[in-house]
Each structure stands twice: as C-alpha cells, then as structure tokens.
Write an enzyme that holds these catalytic residues in place. Sequence first.
Site, PDB file in Angstrom:
ATOM      1  N   GLU A  47      42.578  34.339  34.442  1.00  0.00           N
ATOM      2  CA  GLU A  47      43.015  33.477  33.338  1.00  0.00           C
ATOM      3  C   GLU A  47      44.295  34.028  32.706  1.00  0.00           C
ATOM      4  O   GLU A  47      45.191  33.262  32.340  1.00  0.00           O
ATOM      5  CB  GLU A  47      41.896  33.362  32.308  1.00  0.00           C
ATOM      6  CG  GLU A  47      40.700  32.589  32.859  1.00  0.00           C
ATOM      7  CD  GLU A  47      39.507  32.590  31.939  1.00  0.00           C
ATOM      8  OE1 GLU A  47      39.019  33.684  31.595  1.00  0.00           O
ATOM      9  OE2 GLU A  47      39.043  31.514  31.549  1.00  0.00           O
ATOM     10  N   GLU A  59      32.450  33.872  36.229  1.00  0.00           N
ATOM     11  CA  GLU A  59      31.669  33.787  34.985  1.00  0.00           C
ATOM     12  C   GLU A  59      30.325  33.096  35.185  1.00  0.00           C
ATOM     13  O   GLU A  59      29.343  33.434  34.547  1.00  0.00           O
ATOM     14  CB  GLU A  59      32.471  33.076  33.900  1.00  0.00           C
ATOM     15  CG  GLU A  59      33.644  33.868  33.359  1.00  0.00           C
ATOM     16  CD  GLU A  59      34.899  33.737  34.202  1.00  0.00           C
ATOM     17  OE1 GLU A  59      34.824  33.297  35.367  1.00  0.00           O
ATOM     18  OE2 GLU A  59      35.967  34.091  33.680  1.00  0.00           O
TER      19      GLU A  59
HETATM   20  N1  T1G Z   1      33.499  44.342  32.342  1.00  0.00           N
HETATM   21  C1  T1G Z   1      32.989  45.582  32.127  1.00  0.00           C
HETATM   22  N2  T1G Z   1      32.660  46.438  33.121  1.00  0.00           N
HETATM   23  C2  T1G Z   1      32.848  46.007  34.370  1.00  0.00           C
HETATM   24  C3  T1G Z   1      33.369  44.725  34.685  1.00  0.00           C
HETATM   25  C4  T1G Z   1      33.703  43.875  33.593  1.00  0.00           C
HETATM   26  N3  T1G Z   1      34.243  42.656  33.785  1.00  0.00           N
HETATM   27  N4  T1G Z   1      33.427  44.604  36.036  1.00  0.00           N
HETATM   28  C5  T1G Z   1      32.974  45.754  36.539  1.00  0.00           C
HETATM   29  N5  T1G Z   1      32.622  46.597  35.548  1.00  0.00           N
HETATM   30  C6  T1G Z   1      32.123  47.961  35.687  1.00  0.00           C
HETATM   31  C7  T1G Z   1      30.765  48.012  36.364  1.00  0.00           C
HETATM   32  O1  T1G Z   1      29.749  47.838  35.412  1.00  0.00           O
HETATM   33  C8  T1G Z   1      30.781  49.403  36.941  1.00  0.00           C
HETATM   34  O2  T1G Z   1      30.565  50.283  35.847  1.00  0.00           O
HETATM   35  C9  T1G Z   1      32.244  49.599  37.358  1.00  0.00           C
HETATM   36  O3  T1G Z   1      32.992  48.638  36.590  1.00  0.00           O
HETATM   37  C10 T1G Z   1      32.480  49.349  38.821  1.00  0.00           C
HETATM   38  O4  T1G Z   1      31.909  48.048  39.091  1.00  0.00           O
HETATM   39  C11 T1G Z   1      36.712  35.034  29.095  1.00  0.00           C
HETATM   40  C12 T1G Z   1      34.298  35.869  29.653  1.00  0.00           C
HETATM   41  C13 T1G Z   1      35.346  43.710  39.714  1.00  0.00           C
HETATM   42  C14 T1G Z   1      34.514  42.977  41.957  1.00  0.00           C
HETATM   43  O5  T1G Z   1      32.276  38.874  36.289  1.00  0.00           O
HETATM   44  O6  T1G Z   1      32.456  41.526  40.164  1.00  0.00           O
HETATM   45  O7  T1G Z   1      36.116  37.349  32.169  1.00  0.00           O
HETATM   46  O8  T1G Z   1      28.501  51.372  36.747  1.00  0.00           O
HETATM   47  O9  T1G Z   1      30.425  48.832  40.936  1.00  0.00           O
HETATM   48  O10 T1G Z   1      31.991  47.121  43.631  1.00  0.00           O
HETATM   49  O11 T1G Z   1      36.489  33.884  31.090  1.00  0.00           O
HETATM   50  O12 T1G Z   1      32.718  44.868  39.331  1.00  0.00           O
HETATM   51  O13 T1G Z   1      30.744  52.459  37.015  1.00  0.00           O
HETATM   52  O14 T1G Z   1      29.660  52.299  34.720  1.00  0.00           O
HETATM   53  O15 T1G Z   1      30.937  46.361  40.595  1.00  0.00           O
HETATM   54  O16 T1G Z   1      34.422  47.759  43.143  1.00  0.00           O
HETATM   55  C15 T1G Z   1      34.208  38.069  34.546  1.00  0.00           C
HETATM   56  C16 T1G Z   1      32.455  41.433  37.371  1.00  0.00           C
HETATM   57  C17 T1G Z   1      33.909  38.748  33.268  1.00  0.00           C
HETATM   58  C18 T1G Z   1      33.626  40.477  37.366  1.00  0.00           C
HETATM   59  C19 T1G Z   1      34.502  45.396  41.313  1.00  0.00           C
HETATM   60  N6  T1G Z   1      34.378  39.064  35.583  1.00  0.00           N
HETATM   61  N7  T1G Z   1      32.740  42.590  38.177  1.00  0.00           N
HETATM   62  O17 T1G Z   1      33.424  45.658  42.228  1.00  0.00           O
HETATM   63  O18 T1G Z   1      32.733  47.956  41.400  1.00  0.00           O
HETATM   64  S1  T1G Z   1      33.580  37.566  32.014  1.00  0.00           S
HETATM   65  C20 T1G Z   1      33.341  39.409  36.366  1.00  0.00           C
HETATM   66  C21 T1G Z   1      32.692  42.536  39.538  1.00  0.00           C
HETATM   67  C22 T1G Z   1      35.103  36.902  31.719  1.00  0.00           C
HETATM   68  C23 T1G Z   1      36.454  35.167  30.565  1.00  0.00           C
HETATM   69  C24 T1G Z   1      35.093  35.658  30.861  1.00  0.00           C
HETATM   70  C25 T1G Z   1      32.923  43.824  40.236  1.00  0.00           C
HETATM   71  C26 T1G Z   1      34.332  43.953  40.809  1.00  0.00           C
HETATM   72  P1  T1G Z   1      29.821  51.692  36.093  1.00  0.00           P
HETATM   73  P2  T1G Z   1      31.390  47.769  40.547  1.00  0.00           P
HETATM   74  P3  T1G Z   1      33.145  47.167  42.700  1.00  0.00           P
END
Ligand code: T1G
Length: 697
Positions: free
Chosen positions: A105, A125
């Site tokens: 975004e 999301e």
């Molecule tokens: N926020 C906070 N922590 C996150 C995070 C996030 N978005 N994504 C990953 N982490 C942390 C995760 O908990 C872990 O922490 C570490 O990063 C490594 O993650 C307004 C509201 C990006 C593809 O849904 O899909 O944007 O365990 O093991 O395999 O519209 O993480 O090390 O303490 O998964 O390399 C939307 C979610 C958010 C993406 C990387 N975004 N993340 O995969 O590592 S809502 C998501 C993933 C949003 C807006 C809305 C995957 C990854 P720890 P990992 P990975």
Amino acid sequence: MTATYEVRGQVAVITLSNPPVNGLGLATRQAVAAGIEQAEDDAAIKALLITGAGGAFSGGADIKEFGSPKALAEPNLLSLIGLVEACSKPVVAAIHSVCMGGGLELALGCHYRIAAVGTKVALPEVKLGLLPGAGGTQRLPRALGVEPALNMIVSGEPVNSELLAQVPGQKLFDRMATGDLMEDALALANEVAELRPLPRVRDLKARCANPDAFFQFARNMVGAQSRNFPAPLRCLEAVAASVSMKFEDGIKAERAGFAALMVTPESGALRHAFFAERATTKIADVPGDTPTRKIAKVAVIGAGTMGAGISMNFLNAGLPVVMLETRQEALDRGVATIRKSYEAQLKKGKLKQDKLDARMALLSSTLNYADIADADLVIEAVFEELSVKQAVFKQLDEVMKPGAILASNTSTLDLNAIARFTKRPQDVIGMHFFSPAQVMKLLEVVRGAATAKDVLATVMALAKKIRKTAVVSGVCDGFIGNRMIEQYSRQAGFLLDEGCSPAQVDRAAEKFGFAMGPFRMGDLAGNDIGWAIRKRRYQEKPNLRYSKSADLLCELGRFGQKTQAGWYDYQAGKRDALPSSVVAEMLDKHRAALGIKPRQISDDEIVHRLVYALVNEAAHLLEEGIAQRASDVDMVYLTGYGFPLWRGGPMCYAGQIGLFNVVQAMKRFAKNPLDDAEFWQPAPLLARLVAEGKNFS
Ligand code: T1G
C-alpha cells in the site's frame, strides 16, 4: 533504527530499516514522514526513493502493534501514504524480496514503482481476518485491474512481481529492474525528476466491464468458500467500492470495513494463530542459533502406513531415505505405497513426472541394519509396544554411527524409557507424526530428559525444512495432543451415557467447526486403537470413571470404517457414516443397565463440555511444563486435530469466552450427578488465572 535517509545526487533515499521484515510500526512511519519533509525542504533534492533494508521491502503494518494506541497514532499508515502521494517531488518505490500488506500500500502511494524480479507481492490481510486498510482495496484495482486485484486481495496469496508486470494494461510497475535494483531505481528517479504532473494511482480508473454481474458472481463464489470467515466478503465489498465510488468515498468504505473486521473474534483468532505458529520454534533454554547436526540421509524403520508417510516428508524435501523392514514383502508394500501416492498426485496434476522420478530415486530400502548405519537420523515407526521399541533401539544403539539422531514416532509410550534402551540417551528424541504423516502439518517433538539441546535444535530446524509445524512436548502419557484428547473422549462417552447419540455429538462438534466429531473420528482412526490404550491406561488407574460404551462397541467388533461398522454403519467402499440401529440399541441397553433416563442435551452443552475438557487438561500440561505455552497447545489442535482456525485453538477460544465463564461452566457441569465432579475440578493454573482476572499468556 526504523528508516534511514541518505542523499544520492539529487535523489533522497529513504530506507525502511525495522528488522526482520521492515514492519511499518509507528517509529518507522514517523521516520519516513520526517524523511519526506526533509526532502521537500531541500531544494537540491529533485526526487525521492523509498526502499527496504535487508530481506524485505516491507512485510506490512506491524501486526504486533494492533490493539495498541501506536497502531493508529499519527502518522498512521493511511496518513503516511497520503503524505507520500501529496509530495511535490516524484517518489519512486524500489521494491524487492517481500512487498506485502501495508508495504504494498505504501508502494502504491508512490508515484513510480520499480520491482526486482522474484519479489513476493501480496495483500495478505485477509489471512489475518482483515482487509487492506491503507488504501490497498482502492489503489490496487486501479493499478492492476479489478479482477487480478480482487483475486489477490480475497486470497491473500503472494504473486511474483514479474507475473504482475505481465498483466495487460497494468500500472503497478513502471519498470522491472534488470540489473542492480538500486542503480536501476536511481536511474528511474533521475529520469522522472522533472516530469509533471506526478502520476497518482488514485487518479486511475478501476476498470470492470460489467461490475454488477462480475461482483454478484464473485460474491457467490467468495461467500460459498468463506462461510466462517467474514473478511473475504468484506474485502470484496471494498474492492467493489473502488469501481462504484469516488476514491475518497472508497477509502471511507474501506476504513469502515477494516474497523469492523479488526474487532471480530475471527480476526483475533487468525492474528493469534499467526504469532502462535512462529512462537512454537522458540525454546526457552535452546537459543535460535544453537549449532545443529548435519542431516544428509534419513533412515525410517517400519514401512507401514506411518513409515511410508514419514519417508515421503523427507523425499519431498529432497533428502535421501532408506526404509528398513523385517520382511521383504512389507518393504515392497511400503515402497509401492509411496509410489502409488506420488502417482495419484501426478494424475491430479499436482506433481510432475520428473519430480516423481527424482523423489523415488532418493528412496532405497533394505532388510539389513548395516545399510542404515551411516544415516544421520533414524526414525522408528514400528508397532506401538515398548518391548518392540526396546529391541529396535538396542539394535540402533549398536549399529548407528556416533552422532546419529535416534527418533521414535511413538504416540503414547515413555520416551525416557525408550532412551534408556540405548547408551546414548542424549541422541534420542520423539518425532510424533500424525496420520496421514505426509499430509498432517503437526509434528510433536518430544524432548526426553536426556535429549541434547543440539539434537532438539536439529529436529526443529528439520521440521521447518519438511514444512511441519513442530511443537515441543515434554514426556507424559499422550504428550500434548493425545493427553488432551483423552479427556475430550471421556466427556464424549459421558454424553452418550446421558442420552446423546453419536450423530448428535458429532453434529454439534462439527457445527462448532471441528473437522470431524469424536465418533466419526474414532471410526476413521479405528476404535480398537482407543480400546487398547484404554485397557492399558485404566489398568494403571482402575478408579478412573469413563463410559463403557466404547468398550461395548469394540466387544461387538465394531472398529469403524475398516470393519464397515463402528459408531456408524458404512456401505462397502463408501465413507458415508450412517446412523446405526445396532449402536442405538446398544446405548439404550447400556443406559438402562446404568439406570440412566436419557435427557435432551443442548449443542452448547455438548461443545462446551468437549472443549473445556481440552482446556482444563491443557492447563495441567502447562503447569507440568509438558507444553511450553498456551499458544503451542493451540497450534497442536489447529494443525493436528481439526480444531477450527477461525476460533484460534482451544486456549484462544477459552480466552475469548473468558476464563471466568469457562470455570463457571465447569462448576455447573460438576453438579451433574452423571458427570464427574473430579473431572471438572479446575486445574490450579486455571483457577489462579481466574482469581487474578487474567488470561492464558
Ligand atoms: N508485523 C509484525 N511482525 C511481523 C510481520 C508483521 N507484518 N511479519 C512478520 N513478522 C515477524 C514474525 O512474527 C517473525 O517474528 C519474524 O517477523 C519473521 O517472520 C494496514 C493492516 C513477511 C512473508 O500479513 O507473511 O499491513 O518470530 O518467520 O518466513 O493494510 O512474515 O522472529 O519474533 O514469517 O521470512 C500484513 C505477515 C500486515 C505479512 C516473512 N502483512 N508476514 O516470512 O519470516 S497487516 C502480513 C508474513 C497490514 C494494512 C494491514 C511473513 C513474511 P519472530 P517469518 P518469513
């Protein structure tokens, strides 16, 4: 560190620097806003470039901030993106690796976008029970086209940047990087520095040929596939607004949908599950950087259904496997089972022939222990009898090379006893796969008293490689999952005694969301398995109350689908569970013999007795240190026992109901003379949390 600012010629480069995935938390948003202001005020700066440090452009909003004031504190993500879009100088997004959620975004708010090949692009999301809440539902349809945007937003699945760049008429990427992303991005920024007007995605039109028909069809499709999840349909309505409304109004509609979803229990459950899955890899006394042993070859002992399924996990991950059996025909059958499974996938188009051949080429089999001596890991999946395991582990102890990891797939036996059959208990660990082993995501990793830390770290890392959700369990009868299911099954039996039919209990459990109710599950797994376990368990604890109905069923030889008769009747070759008059009559007689007058029991009571039985036993497991954390228990039930994802697991569900209410219900159940007051004594941890007004941590 949240974002850095550096000047490269006439271009200001703002780099998101919030490891591990450049989550757009408040501090990062503030740093980006400050960078934009600095660039605006610097006359020497003609263009801006935003990119991400490390292995991601950005993984989106910082989910850890949700529910805290930080998430909405200004600049919130929507405001920040508005700031970027309103910048008087062109802003170029240089995206790579991962560009998801709020990260995409943010890129959509920029005036230009250049992507590295292979960038995973997504608006995931919906997988958190939300919708893109910072303009994604309004800008992506304008940049990419309504249909591809709707598919991405409703599925939440990542798409490679180069595929998106090929979408006809797309305006998502102005260019794909051909060499070094930064160099190409800087070149683009310099090229467009003086170009005006600045292109804004919001000024594009979201094109859809026949929106009413298109969205009505989409509504039907999405609605049918997302019965228990409110987010997909909300995502769809927000995308529909990008076509039917002006941009500002569409943003308002999107915000309303986002706010509504944020407070749903389903979103709470999905966000809980997101972190719960990642938390399972954390082991208090085994740091994440603990050195692991090299696993280049795996041996599997036992070529039955479990042994074959276990072997497939490693073959699928490209690891050579040698299967060992005591008889050639058993070995041949095991190899044939694996080949048959791959050929079935080939027929369905899920596997290519070359992949099938490569996997089969990694498989060897033998009758001789000498042939597995050089394996780095050996997993036994032999008959669930301690004396049989003893023979196998004594043999392994003599044959296996030093440093080999010796794993047992036992589901109920004492791993410490098994380890004591060897002179190397530090190399012994439990790897409890769930049938079908090549399908079920759950792997209970049973840590023995002597299990070495590097052995545990090695198996946890290997679990990730074979795409399992590994949950560490201590040693007890049934580990985490089966010990809890024991109490669940006891309650299911009491419900039959009190007047329920198997179908009524199953229907209530399946309406709650379980993939399969307790009795259909028993018929599938085989009622004789539970029968054998009960005999052993209740020899140890003769005073334990349980319903005899399951024993009566087994005494009739009704073991389930495999005997075409169990709690239900089955027609030859079919899996449809048909209510059985034999079972109904058996239960009537059984109740009469107990002097029980059957009563009507509500679905609510059925579900709460089943689920709270799980929760209470889990509280004992947490207290005993068998399970590390409540969210681990949730992952066991979400990935191994068909617990509904939209409820987040038994502990998450109990937390949403309120532990006070759970214990109140348990007190009511304890008053039922036909139930078991002892059974419903709250575990001390549960009672303590309620007294302190707390939830499971
Ligand atoms: N926020 C906070 N922590 C996150 C995070 C996030 N978005 N994504 C990953 N982490 C942390 C995760 O908990 C872990 O922490 C570490 O990063 C490594 O993650 C307004 C509201 C990006 C593809 O849904 O899909 O944007 O365990 O093991 O395999 O519209 O993480 O090390 O303490 O998964 O390399 C939307 C979610 C958010 C993406 C990387 N975004 N993340 O995969 O590592 S809502 C998501 C993933 C949003 C807006 C809305 C995957 C990854 P720890 P990992 P990975």
